[in-house]
Structure formats: structure tokens, C-alpha cells
Design an enzyme around this catalytic site. Structure first.
Site, mmCIF file in Angstrom:
data_model
loop_
_atom_site.group_PDB
_atom_site.id
_atom_site.type_symbol
_atom_site.label_atom_id
_atom_site.label_comp_id
_atom_site.label_asym_id
_atom_site.label_seq_id
_atom_site.Cartn_x
_atom_site.Cartn_y
_atom_site.Cartn_z
ATOM 1 N N HIS A 93 -57.099 63.198 10.634
ATOM 2 C CA HIS A 93 -56.466 63.519 11.889
ATOM 3 C C HIS A 93 -55.994 62.222 12.732
ATOM 4 O O HIS A 93 -56.274 61.018 12.213
ATOM 5 C CB HIS A 93 -57.464 64.388 12.899
ATOM 6 N N HIS A 136 -56.727 60.908 15.866
ATOM 7 C CA HIS A 136 -57.545 60.107 16.681
ATOM 8 C C HIS A 136 -57.754 58.659 16.262
ATOM 9 O O HIS A 136 -57.808 58.193 15.307
ATOM 10 C CB HIS A 136 -58.996 60.999 17.009
ATOM 11 N N ASP A 166 -59.996 56.359 16.635
ATOM 12 C CA ASP A 166 -61.427 55.738 15.897
ATOM 13 C C ASP A 166 -61.099 56.267 14.543
ATOM 14 O O ASP A 166 -62.026 55.612 13.484
ATOM 15 C CB ASP A 166 -62.276 56.441 16.397
ATOM 16 N N HIS A 167 -60.236 57.009 14.013
ATOM 17 C CA HIS A 167 -59.749 56.817 12.612
ATOM 18 C C HIS A 167 -58.516 56.666 12.259
ATOM 19 O O HIS A 167 -58.442 56.071 11.047
ATOM 20 C CB HIS A 167 -59.748 58.776 12.100
#
Length: 268
Positions: free
Chosen positions: A74, A76, A78-79
């Protein structure tokens, strides 16, 4: 590249040093490759952290593999924010549902099979945490990479007021996939591997249904706004993550209103 306790030979994890109340121990960046193959796939490169991404590339190289593709569960940060540097470092495209976070990559459609040097990953659309969330089925190892849809511990935040209904459908779907495909381990985006996937998913479903019952009870007791409901349902939540609790309550209220179980006049 072996995952302790899961019995899989195709996946290994490089933990990003970005711990927080929202990322738990940090972001799990997964490196996948078919045994004996010279090609590897990275799932969730993590935040824009050059040292972390260099460690990821080095981990693949130490196994005699070159990173040939990146995949995002996804959008976000932090990914996904590490995707451009991963691509720059390795030359690999990064594929994602959301075109805004792709890097020379393609979309990830539900039911698609990603094949890289003999490695096969099935794309499973699991909207709810975000509307672009997907999981990846590594059927050869009986493993499911879940991103933030299911965490190693704790529960995930629903991103958006209308996300709970699709999220519940996603959990029910994952429960069916675990049974149908003999999944033995969930490999989450944060936290440890879950070696009892059916139990973990049922726990998630039970938790959400329990929270919905608490929201119903809070409204019956006189709560008239999302803030008032959150104060009753999450009385001990820290200020640091109160926004997440409020986001969940708003999603729960919308869900129950849509089902006709709460009046539309409830302010959210």
C-alpha cells in the site's frame, strides 16, 4: 533467507530501524526468491532510508541474487517512500496499485500472478487499511504477506471513514484463503511472523465485532459524537495515538449507520 519458525525457504526479512507506536518494531521489508534463482523480489522497501535500502540490496547480493522487482502492499510512507531509491539502486521497477507510488512499474490487479525467475506471487486485493491495500500469496511456501492488513501484534488502523466495510470483507476473504490454500504463516508489514494464521484472522474479526458492539453501547449510553464515543470505547489510549482511535471510531460509526444500526444523526 530462511524465516525462523515458518518453514519457508523463499522469504527473508530486513527490519527497518523506524520503530514507533504506529510501526511497532519497524517496517518489515521482505526479500523473496525462488531457491537457486538469481532473481529476487522486494516487498515494501520501507521509508526513504538509504542505509536500510542498501542493507536490503546487500542481503540479496549475499544470496547471489539481483533485485528484479519491487512490490508495495500500500501507499503509506513507511512502506512506499523507499521505492524511488530502491529502483535507483537496483534498476528494478516498483509495482503498486496506486500509480502515485509506482516507479517505472505496473498496477497490481486482484488475481494477478507476479512471476520473477520462477517465483510466483498471487495478488489479493484487501482494501480497508487503505483503499489500495493488497496482500501477496506465496503459495509454494504456504505464506501470505499481509502488509498492514494484519500485523504481527496489535490491530491496524482503518484509513478513511468508509474503510471498515471493505476491511471486514477483506478479513473474511483472507480467512477463506488461509483455509483453501493451506496457508501456514502470515508475514506482516510490522511485527513477528504469525504461525497460526486462521487463529490470527479470527482474532482480528472477533476484535472488530467486539469494538462495534462497544460503539453501539456507547451511543445507547448517550454518546452523540465520535469524540464522545472514542472517550468511552478507548478510555486509556495515549495522546500519541488518539488520532488513530478516533479514525477507527469514525469508521465504525459510518459502518453501523450504513447497516441501519445507528441513526444518521450521529455526528462523526
Amino acid at each position: 533467507m530462511r524465516i525462523d519458525g515458518s518453514g519457508t525457504l523463499r522469504a527473508g526479512c530486513v527490519l527497518c530501524p523506524n520503530p514507533s507506536p504506529m510501526t511497532l518494531d519497524g517496517t518489515n521489508t521482505w526479500i523473496l526468491r525462488e531457491p537457486g534463482s538469481s532473481g529476487a523480489v522486494v516487498v515494501d522497501p520501507g521509508p526513504d532510508d538509504e542505509r536500510h535500502l542498501e542493507r536490503v540490496a546487500r542481503a540479496a547480493q549475499e544470496q547471489g541474487a539481483r533485485i528484479m522487482a519491487g512490490l508495495l502492499t500500500h501507499r503509506h510512507p513507511d512502506h512506499a517512500d523507499g521505492a524511488p531509491y530502491l529502483s535507483e539502486l537496483t534498476g528494478a521497477p516498483v509495482h503498486a496499485v496506486d500509480p502515485e507510488v509506482r516507479v517505472a512499474g505496473e498496477g497490481l490487479q486482484d488475481g494477478r500472478t507476479i512471476t520473477v525467475e520462477g517465483l510466483e506471487l498471487g495478488v489479493v486485493a484487501t482494501p480497508g487499511h487503505t483503499d489500495d491495500s493488497v496482500c501477496f500469496l506465496l503459495e509454494a511456501d504456504g505464506a501470505l504477506l499481509t502488509g498492514d492488513t494484519v500485523l504481527g501484534y496489535g490491530t491496524t488502523v482503518i484509513d478513511g471513514d468508509d474503510g471498515l466495510a471493505p476491511y471486514m470483507r477483506s478479513l473474511y476473504r483472507l480467512r477463506d484463503i488461509v483455509e483453501e490454500h493451506g496457508v501456514r504463516a502470515l508475514l506482516p508489514g510490522h511485527g513477528p511472523i504469525l504461525n497460526e494464521p486462521a487463529h490470527a484472522l479470527q482474532r482480528y474479526i472477533d476484535h472488530r465485532e467486539s469494538r462495534l458492539e462497544q460503539v453501539r453501547g456507547a451511543v445507547e449510553a448517550g454518546a452523540a459524537t465520535a469524540d464522545e464515543v472514542a472517550a468511552r470505547v478507548y478510555p486509556d489510549v495515549s495522546e500519541e495515538i488518539r488520532f488513530a482511535a478516533l479514525a477507527s471510531v469514525r469508521a465504525q460509526i459510518r459502518y453501523l449507520v450504513a447497516l441501519g444500526e445507528l441513526p444518521e444523526g450521529i455526528e462523526d
